[in-house]
Design a protein around this motif. Structure first.
Motif, short mmCIF file in Angstrom:
data_model
loop_
_atom_site.label_atom_id
_atom_site.label_comp_id
_atom_site.label_asym_id
_atom_site.label_seq_id
_atom_site.Cartn_x
_atom_site.Cartn_y
_atom_site.Cartn_z
N VAL A 26 -14.61 -16.19 -2.36
CA VAL A 26 -13.77 -16.40 -2.29
C VAL A 26 -13.15 -17.68 -2.15
O VAL A 26 -12.00 -18.14 -1.47
N ALA A 27 -14.10 -18.45 -1.42
CA ALA A 27 -13.36 -19.62 -0.96
C ALA A 27 -14.76 -20.63 -1.47
O ALA A 27 -15.83 -19.89 -1.37
N SER A 28 -14.37 -21.57 -1.48
CA SER A 28 -15.04 -23.09 -1.83
C SER A 28 -15.29 -24.45 -1.67
O SER A 28 -13.88 -24.66 -0.82
N ALA A 29 -15.90 -25.10 -1.09
CA ALA A 29 -15.84 -26.22 -0.50
C ALA A 29 -17.07 -27.15 -0.16
O ALA A 29 -17.95 -26.61 -0.47
N PHE A 30 -16.77 -29.03 -0.34
CA PHE A 30 -17.78 -29.68 -0.67
C PHE A 30 -17.55 -31.00 0.68
O PHE A 30 -16.10 -31.41 0.88
N TYR A 31 -18.27 -31.65 0.90
CA TYR A 31 -18.64 -33.06 0.97
C TYR A 31 -19.51 -33.89 1.06
O TYR A 31 -20.48 -33.20 0.85
N PRO A 32 -19.31 -34.79 0.56
CA PRO A 32 -18.55 -36.03 0.95
C PRO A 32 -17.37 -35.86 -0.12
O PRO A 32 -17.95 -35.08 -0.76
N LYS A 33 -16.63 -36.37 0.10
CA LYS A 33 -15.67 -35.69 -1.68
C LYS A 33 -15.47 -37.14 -2.13
O LYS A 33 -15.70 -36.46 -3.41
N SER A 34 -16.39 -37.84 -2.02
CA SER A 34 -16.98 -39.45 -2.58
C SER A 34 -18.36 -39.31 -2.89
O SER A 34 -18.86 -38.31 -1.60
N GLU A 35 -19.00 -39.75 -3.98
CA GLU A 35 -20.55 -39.50 -3.59
C GLU A 35 -21.72 -40.28 -2.59
O GLU A 35 -21.30 -41.26 -2.07
N ALA A 36 -22.62 -39.13 -2.40
CA ALA A 36 -22.67 -39.55 -1.54
C ALA A 36 -24.12 -41.00 -1.38
O ALA A 36 -24.02 -41.12 -2.08
N PRO A 37 -24.09 -41.50 -0.46
CA PRO A 37 -25.50 -43.12 -0.53
C PRO A 37 -26.24 -42.53 -0.52
O PRO A 37 -26.62 -41.48 0.16
N ILE A 38 -27.16 -43.17 -1.19
CA ILE A 38 -28.13 -43.45 -1.47
C ILE A 38 -28.86 -44.24 -2.01
O ILE A 38 -28.45 -46.00 -1.81
N ALA A 39 -29.41 -44.96 -0.53
CA ALA A 39 -30.18 -46.05 0.16
C ALA A 39 -31.77 -46.79 -1.17
O ALA A 39 -32.57 -45.53 -1.14
N SER A 40 -31.72 -48.29 -1.86
CA SER A 40 -32.69 -48.63 -2.15
C SER A 40 -33.24 -49.61 -1.86
O SER A 40 -33.00 -50.34 -2.21
N PRO A 41 -34.17 -49.55 -0.54
CA PRO A 41 -34.82 -50.78 0.39
C PRO A 41 -35.47 -51.75 -0.48
O PRO A 41 -35.34 -53.30 -0.74
N LYS A 42 -35.88 -51.00 -1.46
CA LYS A 42 -36.74 -51.68 -2.67
C LYS A 42 -36.77 -51.33 -3.89
O LYS A 42 -36.30 -50.23 -4.35
N PRO A 43 -36.67 -51.65 -4.96
CA PRO A 43 -37.06 -51.32 -6.56
C PRO A 43 -37.52 -50.17 -6.84
O PRO A 43 -38.73 -49.41 -5.83
#
Length: 494
Positions: free
Chosen positions: A26-43
């Motif tokens: 009956v209802a749906s929502a998502f967050y964040p509206k832009s893609e969530a960040p993924i940190a990559s401190p090292k390769p």
């Protein structure tokens, strides 16, 4: 009354409300509206802040509950990104960012354990190599961040963390432990031999509860943050791929759940404790696995799926042609593409090929006979044939494949793609209208006893289209020509 389902991914959190009586969303929502960040401190590293996930849950809940009373929620279910690691102290706060599924730093740790313990022991008991899963990630923390390890009260998977934030209670499931490679299927208990080899403390494992059961209740603090009522039971949690299978009603031996987005997944249910001797697929406890009824989820992931389709769109076809247009063009070309075959392995090493990175290749191209249209069909056939190759591995493990279910989305929108898959596999394809958050909500209904059986929970699952297998001989010939191009090693892993 309504059921609330969360799907906690690495790009967003989706929340859905399902009417427990009709089974309708009956209802749906998502967050964040832009893609969530993924940190990559090292390769090779990939990290996210678990508190960000909680913020996404909070915002998605606020949106999805608009117009609905907190008193109307009967139960909560959680689906989550698999294989992650969250370490918390005694105050239940994260001690470091979560190491998520696509982080590769722990590969050497898992490989070293596999070689030292031995393939027969690992595959026979764990059904997998320790690989780059949660256990190996925790071993990396122990060696490289000893202060974090010393202060870790419990480790958790992403779904365990969200359930803890909702309730204040710490627990996990057998399905979750198996995806982290902490479960011994022969002994039906935690894999003490692997924990001992890594030097990991068994006390770090949270209490284990059934997948479908009460796993805590929404606390007063969480209720205040989310706008829910105190005391709602959390009655289901599972990793995203087992949950996707549940969402599609895939629970019994021989049934297959499939997706074809950027990467592609074939997830089949097996009723015996078995493994692939070459470790080309992963095997975990399915959501309905118990000590008395074996139900294993055999997972094949093909990295080069929708990303190949996208590459062809942006580099081969005329500018401005849509994906729907590409699908129509593919139908103009005959089965087998007049001899053109494409190996779709251009998105990194493929586990199905024993972690080889053999790249994408076009084979049989004749400049006098073939056009760009042949490449459009050949890439779709090549992706399907990679699925078929993985399904043959599953058959070798004892799985009889009779039915494939998938959402009608992404590459399953293409008639060529789905007809080829039905034709080459001999399986009936059912395309359904569902998603992970809806499946989590219905899982909560099963765990809360609102539905007496999973079959009752999914009575309302709408099958949008059925594709029956046909022209099998032509597809088989094209597949055999494609298969002969794969660099194959049949030597057992040592």
């Amino acid at each position: 009354m309504y059921l609330l389902g969360y799907d906690v991914g690495s790009s967003s959190v989706k929340a859905s409300l399902v009417d427990s009586q009709s089974g309708e969303c009956v209802a749906s929502a998502f967050y964040p509206k832009s893609e969530a960040p993924i940190a990559s401190p090292k390769p090779g590293w990939a990290e996210q802040d678990p508190d960000d996930w909680w913020e996404y849950v909070r915002m998605a809940t606020k949106d999805v509950m608009t117009g609905f009373s907190p008193e109307s929620i009967a139960a909560i279910g959680i689906s989550y990104q698999m294989h992650g690691l969250v370490c918390v102290g005694k105050d239940l706060k994260p001690l470091r960012p979560a190491i998520i599924w696509c982080d590769s730093r722990a590969v050497p740790y898992g490989q070293k354990a596999f070689e030292a313990i031995g393939a027969e022991k690992c595959l026979g008991h764990l059904l997998n190599s320790p690989g780059n899963f949660t256990a190996a990630k925790l071993a990396w923390v122990k060696e490289n961040e000893p202060e974090v390890y010393e202060n870790t009260y419990k480790f958790m998977l992403p779904g365990d963390y969200i359930a803890m934030r909702l309730s204040g209670d710490l627990c996990t499931t057998v399905s979750g432990l198996s995806e982290g490679i902490f479960w011994d299927f022969k002994e039906n208990k935690t894999a003490d031999f692997l924990l001992d080899w890594f030097g990991l403390d068994k006390e770090l494992i949270p209490p284990i509860r059934p997948t479908f059961s009460e796993q805590g209740r929404v606390s007063a603090a969480a209720a205040g943050e989310l706008g829910l009522r105190k005391g709602i039971p959390i009655t289901y949690r599972a990793g995203d791929q087992p949950n996707n299978a549940l969402s599609l009603g895939v629970l019994e031996p021989g049934e297959i759940a499939s997706t074809a987005g950027t990467s592609g997944v074939v997830y089949g249910v097996l009723d015996s404790v078995n493994y692939d001797t070459l470790s080309r697929v992963n095997t975990f406890a399915h959501v309905n696995h118990t000590s008395g009824k074996t139900r294993l989820g055999v997972l094949l992931c093909i990295n080069g799926t929708g990303i190949l389709n996208s590459w062809v769109k942006h580099n081969i076809v005329p500018e401005g042609l849509s994906y729907d247009g590409m699908n129509k063009v593919a139908e103009e070309i005959p089965i087998g593409c007049d001899g053109v075959s494409i190996l779709p392995f251009g998105n990194g090493a493929e586990r199905m090929l024993q972690n080889r990175n053999c790249g994408c290749s076009i084979n049989g191209l004749d400049f006098k006979r073939h056009s760009w249209k042949h490449l459009v069909r050949a890439e779709q056939e090549g992706i399907v044939f990679s699925f078929k190759y993985g399904m043959d591995i599953m058959k070798g493990m004892g799985m009889h494949i009779s039915k494939i279910r998938a959402g009608k989305a992404n590459m399953f929108l293409s008639p060529v793609f789905r007809n080829t898959l039905a034709g080459v596999s001999g399986a009936r394809i059912e395309l359904c209208n569902t998603d992970g958050s809806i499946g989590a909500a219905k899982g909560a209904g099963i765990g809360a006893g609102i539905y007496k059986t999973p079959a009752e929970a999914f009575e309302s699952l709408e099958v949008l289209e059925v594709v029956e297998p046909r022209e099998g001989v032509q597809y088989a010939a094209a597949y055999q020509r494609w298969k002969e191009l794969i660099p194959v090693s049949t030597a057992p892993i040592k």
